[in-house]
Design a protein around this motif. Structure first.
Motif, short mmCIF file in Angstrom:
data_model
loop_
_atom_site.label_atom_id
_atom_site.label_comp_id
_atom_site.label_asym_id
_atom_site.label_seq_id
_atom_site.Cartn_x
_atom_site.Cartn_y
_atom_site.Cartn_z
N ARG A 202 47.63 24.86 30.18
CA ARG A 202 48.62 25.86 29.79
C ARG A 202 48.14 27.28 30.12
O ARG A 202 48.00 28.13 29.25
N PRO A 203 47.93 27.58 31.38
CA PRO A 203 47.46 28.92 31.76
C PRO A 203 48.58 29.94 31.64
O PRO A 203 49.77 29.61 31.58
N LEU A 204 48.20 31.20 31.61
CA LEU A 204 49.15 32.29 31.60
C LEU A 204 49.80 32.45 32.98
O LEU A 204 49.21 32.06 34.01
N ASP A 205 50.99 33.04 33.00
CA ASP A 205 51.68 33.27 34.27
C ASP A 205 50.86 34.18 35.17
O ASP A 205 50.75 33.96 36.38
N GLY A 206 50.24 35.20 34.59
CA GLY A 206 49.41 36.11 35.38
C GLY A 206 48.20 35.40 35.97
O GLY A 206 47.77 35.70 37.10
N GLU A 207 47.60 34.48 35.20
CA GLU A 207 46.44 33.74 35.72
C GLU A 207 46.83 32.89 36.93
O GLU A 207 46.06 32.78 37.90
N ILE A 208 48.03 32.29 36.88
CA ILE A 208 48.47 31.47 38.01
C ILE A 208 48.68 32.35 39.24
O ILE A 208 48.30 31.99 40.37
N LEU A 209 49.28 33.54 39.05
CA LEU A 209 49.49 34.44 40.18
C LEU A 209 48.17 34.88 40.78
O LEU A 209 48.02 34.98 42.01
N ASP A 210 47.17 35.15 39.93
CA ASP A 210 45.86 35.56 40.44
C ASP A 210 45.23 34.44 41.26
O ASP A 210 44.64 34.68 42.32
N ARG A 211 45.31 33.20 40.75
CA ARG A 211 44.70 32.09 41.50
C ARG A 211 45.43 31.88 42.82
O ARG A 211 44.78 31.59 43.85
N LEU A 212 46.78 31.98 42.83
CA LEU A 212 47.51 31.79 44.09
C LEU A 212 47.18 32.90 45.08
O LEU A 212 47.16 32.66 46.30
N ARG A 213 46.89 34.09 44.59
CA ARG A 213 46.50 35.18 45.51
C ARG A 213 45.16 34.88 46.14
O ARG A 213 44.97 35.11 47.35
N VAL A 214 44.24 34.35 45.33
CA VAL A 214 42.93 34.00 45.88
C VAL A 214 43.08 32.92 46.94
O VAL A 214 42.37 32.92 47.96
N MET A 215 44.00 31.98 46.70
CA MET A 215 44.21 30.89 47.65
C MET A 215 45.06 31.32 48.83
O MET A 215 45.37 30.49 49.70
N ARG A 216 45.45 32.62 48.90
CA ARG A 216 46.26 33.18 49.97
C ARG A 216 47.56 32.38 50.17
O ARG A 216 47.95 32.02 51.27
N LYS A 217 48.24 32.16 49.05
CA LYS A 217 49.52 31.46 49.09
C LYS A 217 50.68 32.33 48.64
O LYS A 217 51.82 31.87 48.61
N LEU A 218 50.40 33.57 48.25
CA LEU A 218 51.43 34.49 47.85
C LEU A 218 51.74 35.45 49.00
O LEU A 218 50.93 35.63 49.91
N PRO A 219 52.92 36.08 48.96
CA PRO A 219 53.23 37.06 50.01
C PRO A 219 52.18 38.18 50.03
O PRO A 219 51.70 38.62 48.98
N GLU A 220 51.84 38.62 51.22
CA GLU A 220 50.86 39.69 51.36
C GLU A 220 51.45 40.98 50.81
O GLU A 220 52.56 41.38 51.17
N GLN A 221 50.68 41.62 49.89
CA GLN A 221 51.15 42.84 49.25
C GLN A 221 50.08 43.91 49.38
O GLN A 221 48.89 43.65 49.16
N ALA A 222 50.52 45.13 49.70
CA ALA A 222 49.57 46.25 49.77
C ALA A 222 49.10 46.64 48.37
O ALA A 222 47.94 46.98 48.17
N ASP A 223 49.99 46.59 47.39
CA ASP A 223 49.67 46.92 46.00
C ASP A 223 50.01 45.69 45.15
O ASP A 223 51.13 45.56 44.62
N PHE A 224 49.04 44.78 45.06
CA PHE A 224 49.29 43.53 44.35
C PHE A 224 49.54 43.76 42.86
O PHE A 224 50.34 43.07 42.23
N ARG A 225 48.86 44.74 42.28
CA ARG A 225 49.00 44.98 40.85
C ARG A 225 50.44 45.37 40.51
O ARG A 225 51.03 44.86 39.55
#
Length: 838
Positions: free
Chosen positions: A386-409
């Motif tokens: 049961r991870p947080l939504d933000g934790e999932i987004l962080d892990r997907l960013r590390v795995m380079r599966k999210l859209p490339e963003q200049a300002d990820f925060r």
């Protein structure tokens, strides 16, 4: 005089009653009255009036008797002393009656017939706080007391007026307690006495008033209890009340139905319980919750003969305990169904290709389907934690599966802002691996968020291919020379090529507006005005026709061109219209039709001419034959050899010409459908022999032998004998004409179960196959290298006569082998008659 003075003294004392004064005669009774001349009759309570009237009447009656007695016995002095004693007694009765009348504050109103009412009573009687004596005019002059609506409540005033009206009309007495707006009580009593209507109004005071108020309070409490009972009976849940000893003191209707007790009294007498002993003990021991409300226990009980689940609660009330049982069986069933549906939904979501993830109010993952785990390729243990939504987004960013963003925060904060949104949001995510996702963030009603991740990559590819295919299709249609139009299921023009626009003179802007079929037809009818084909096309496009099948129609344009339209139904209710220019073929068809009509008119003219000429030739030819026979008989003179030879030639030629004319006339009659067969029983053998005798001369002249193959059982059949002989004569003539010297001609007759067959066979040169198909046509004559010539009517007449008999003709021939002509006649005629063989 003394009696009169006594009575008048009683009335002056203010006695409000009705007195019946007994007098020796009516005149004396009329003299008894009040000082003002009014009758001595006032309203009192029923029992007081009656007693007082009886007492005073007895007193007066006794006094009069005493006076009479004294007058008779003792003279005038004695009567005067007796009268004085009687008056003293009357004065005492008057004093007692007055004391009785003035015990309460009251007013008496009396009516005599239709006259004005008389009002007597206590001047201190108050009308809603104002004493009657204080009103202008006093007790005798006011009529405000009769305006009941001014000092009584509206309901009581109306009821009192109705009862007074009934009292005055029918003499119906009444007694009622009235209420003033200030809360005071007045007792009203009505009674009919000696033709008068009396109304007594008495103000209640002291204990009597307290009794009335107590009674009103009891009635109000009873009404409240009755309303409460009615309210409890309206509740569909069983409700009960127990006394201090625990016994049932009240149950509602639902309780009676639940225990099947029949009636409320029966349930209370029998003490029928809804719950068993152990359940009741549990309810009695149950303590209230933190907020002081009773805790409901979920128990099992029998309700109306069925086992049900109940939420039972009891609470202490003044004088005992009250309880209610709520049936939650359906709720439990719905809850179980809801759990099963949720499980089914989870299984269904796992089968969906769309990735689904649900987060609670704390932004923690509470559910995900298999497609979600497969889409992001996340570890199962990580998702189960049961991870947080933000934790999932962080892990997907590390795995380079999210859209490339200049300002990820900032992008992450924008994504998580959907938790505070009111409506669902969606938008595309372009992943590094080339996939395109449509992400829908839908807020949950209880808080949290539901994500839907739909892969649009394949859809975008298909859409691109579809656009390319549509563009290619449009270009292909524009290259066609034939007009083509496509209409949708809504009857609007979806596509039209350049040829369609050119032929029907519709500009491209109108096509892009997707006009309806009616607008298109209106534009096309300017150059093709015939409405009938357009109505068929409209019915095909709009789907108003009963069956959607291919439709073909022809349209004529004002410039002389002709178009063939084909409407073909397509899938999803669409319709394709194609137009082909058939002007050239139509012109050729018209020319051929006109030529054929001309040929038919020429043939008809020829037949008419031949028929007319034949009739005109028949008469002189008959004369020639007759005169030739007359010369041949030498009745008018002897002929030399040469003359006799010429006469025979004239006779033969005339007979041949007459036969040709008769054939022509027969064909003309057949064409006019005026030739009727004279059916009779025709003997087959004799008919064949008669036809053979007609060609004997030609057989001898051509040295041709004739064979008759006629069995003895061939019998007879129904037919026209003359036409049968004519058929055989024509066939034998043709056979002889196409045979050589020394050859044989054979006539066969055969009988089957259904028909009679006549066949003429020769062994001549035969007929070629390209000619055999035309030998039955009129005026078709072929010598085929023989000396035989004719006008070509023989076989045509044969076929016509055979067909008139309902038969058929067939011919078989081969070059050098001869010809065989077969005629088949049915043995059963059209009317069902059938000839038996002899």
């Amino acid at each position: 005089m003394g009696v009169e003075r006594a009575v008048r003294g009683l009335t002056r004392a203010g006695t409000l009653c009705v007195v019946f004064a007994c007098a020796p005669d009516a005149a004396m009774a009329q003299d008894i009255g009040t000082p003002t001349g009014r009758p001595l009759m006032h309203a009192m309570p029923a029992h007081n009036v009656t007693v007082l009237a009886v007492v005073i009447g007895l007193i007066v009656f006794a006094t009069i008797l005493s006076l009479l007695y004294l007058h008779e016995r003792s003279g005038w002095s004695r009567r005067e002393r007796g009268l004085q004693a009687a008056l003293a007694d009357l004065q005492g009765a008057h004093d007692r009656a007055e004391l009785l009348l003035h015990a309460d504050s009251q007013v008496i109103v009396s009516w005599a017939g239709r006259g004005e009412p008389m009002i007597e009573g206590d001047a201190g009687f108050a009308l809603d706080g104002t004493p009657l004596g204080a009103v202008a005019g006093g007790l005798g002059g006011t009529r405000r007391i009769l305006a009941f609506g001014s000092w009584l409540t509206p309901g009581d005033a109306t009821a009192l007026e109705d009862e007074i009206d009934s009292l005055r009309r029918r003499g119906a007495g009444f007694r009622r307690t009235l209420r003033t707006p200030s809360g005071r009580f007045v007792e009203a009593q009505g009674q009919a006495v000696s033709g008068r209507a009396l109304l007594r109004l008495r103000e209640t005071t002291g204990e009597h008033r307290a009794l009335i108020e107590a009674r009103a309070g009891i009635e109000a409490a009873a009404d409240e209890i009755l309303a409460l009972h009615s309210l409890l009976d309206a509740i569909p849940q069983p409700v009960w009340h127990r006394d201090r000893g625990g016994a049932l003191a009240f149950v509602n209707t639902a309780y009676v139905s639940a225990v099947e007790g029949g009636s409320r009294d029966g349930v209370l007498r029998a003490g029928t319980e809804l719950l068993d002993r152990s359940a009741r003990d549990r309810v009695a021991r149950e303590e209230t919750g933190l907020n002081g409300s009773p805790q409901a226990l979920r128990l099992s009980g029998v309700v109306a003969g069925a086992r049900r689940i109940l939420d039972v609660s009891e609470s202490t009330a003044e004088g005992g305990r009250v309880g209610i049982a709520v049936d939650v069986t359906d709720l439990e069933s719905v809850k179980a169904d809801h759990q099963r549906q949720m499980a089914a939904h989870v299984r269904t979501l796992d089968q969906l290709p769309t990735a689904v993830a649900m987060f609670d109010q704390g932004q923690r993952l509470i559910f995900h389907n298999a497609a979600y785990q497969k889409l992001w390729d996340l570890d199962t243990a990580f998702l189960d934690s049961r991870p947080l939504d933000g934790e999932i987004l962080d892990r997907l960013r590390v795995m380079r599966k999210l859209p490339e963003q200049a300002d990820f925060r900032s992008w992450k904060a924008e994504v998580l802002a959907a938790y505070r949104a009111v409506e669902a949001t969606d938008g595309p995510w372009y992943l590094p691996d080339g996939r395109t996702l449509n992400v829908v963030a839908d807020p949950n009603p209880q808080g949290g968020l539901t994500y839907l991740f739909q892969d649009l990559s394949e859809n975008l590819k298909l859409e691109s291919r579809y656009s390319a295919a549509m563009k290619e299709q449009a270009e292909t249609l524009d290259t066609l020379k034939e007009p083509v139009a496509l209409f949708g299921a809504d009857g609007r023009l979806r596509l039209a090529n350049q040829a369609f626009q050119a032929v029907w003179r519709i500009n491209e802007a109108s096509v892009k507006d997707h006009p309806r079929i009616d607008a298109v037809i209106a534009a096309c009818r300017t150059i093709s005005p015939d409405p009938e084909p357009w109505m068929d096309i409209r019915g095909m496009v709009t789907g108003l026709s009963e069956t959607r099948s291919d439709l073909s129609c022809r349209l004529e344009v004002l410039d002389g061109s002709v178009l063939d339209c084909t409407a073909r139904p397509l899938n999803a209710g669409a319709t394709l219209l194609t137009f082909i220019d058939v002007t050239a073929s139509v012109n050729v068809e018209r020319a051929l039709t006109e030529k054929n009509d001309a040929l038919e008119r020429a043939a008809q003219l020829r037949d008419t001419f031949v028929h007319h000429v034949s009739y005109e030739l028949r008469s002189p030819l008959t004369n020639i034959i007759g005169f030739t026979e007359l010369l041949g008989d030498e009745t008018v003179g002897a002929l030399n050899e040469r003359q006799r030879e010429y006469s025979d030639h004239i006779k033969g030629s005339s007979s041949a010409l007459l036969a040709i004319i008769n054939d022509i006339l027969d064909l003309a009659s057949i064409d006019a459908h005026s030739l009727a067969l004279q059916r009779e029983t025709v003997d087959v053998r004799s008919t064949i022999e008669a036809a053979a005798r007609g060609v004997e001369d030609r057989l001898k002249e051509s040295s041709i032998a004739l064979d008759l193959d006629v069995p003895g059982n061939v019998g007879s059949f129904p037919a026209d004998a003359k036409r049968i002989r004519q058929i055989l004569f024509n066939l034998l003539s043709n056979a002889v004409g196409f045979s050589k010297a020394g050859q044989r001609v054979r006539v066969e007759a055969r009988r089957t179960a259904e028909e009679l067959v006549l066949k003429v066979v020769d062994h001549g040169r035969g007929i070629p196959q390209d000619v055999i198909t035309r030998v039955f046509e009129r005026f078709e004559s072929h010598t085929l290298g023989t000396k035989h010539r004719g006008v070509g009517l023989g076989l045509s007449i044969v076929r016509s006569f055979v067909e008139l008999h309902g038969g058929r003709v067939t011919i078989e021939s081969a070059l050098g082998a001869g010809t065989s002509v077969t005629c088949s006649f049915p043995l059963e005629t059209a009317d069902g008659n059938r000839e038996a063989a002899e």
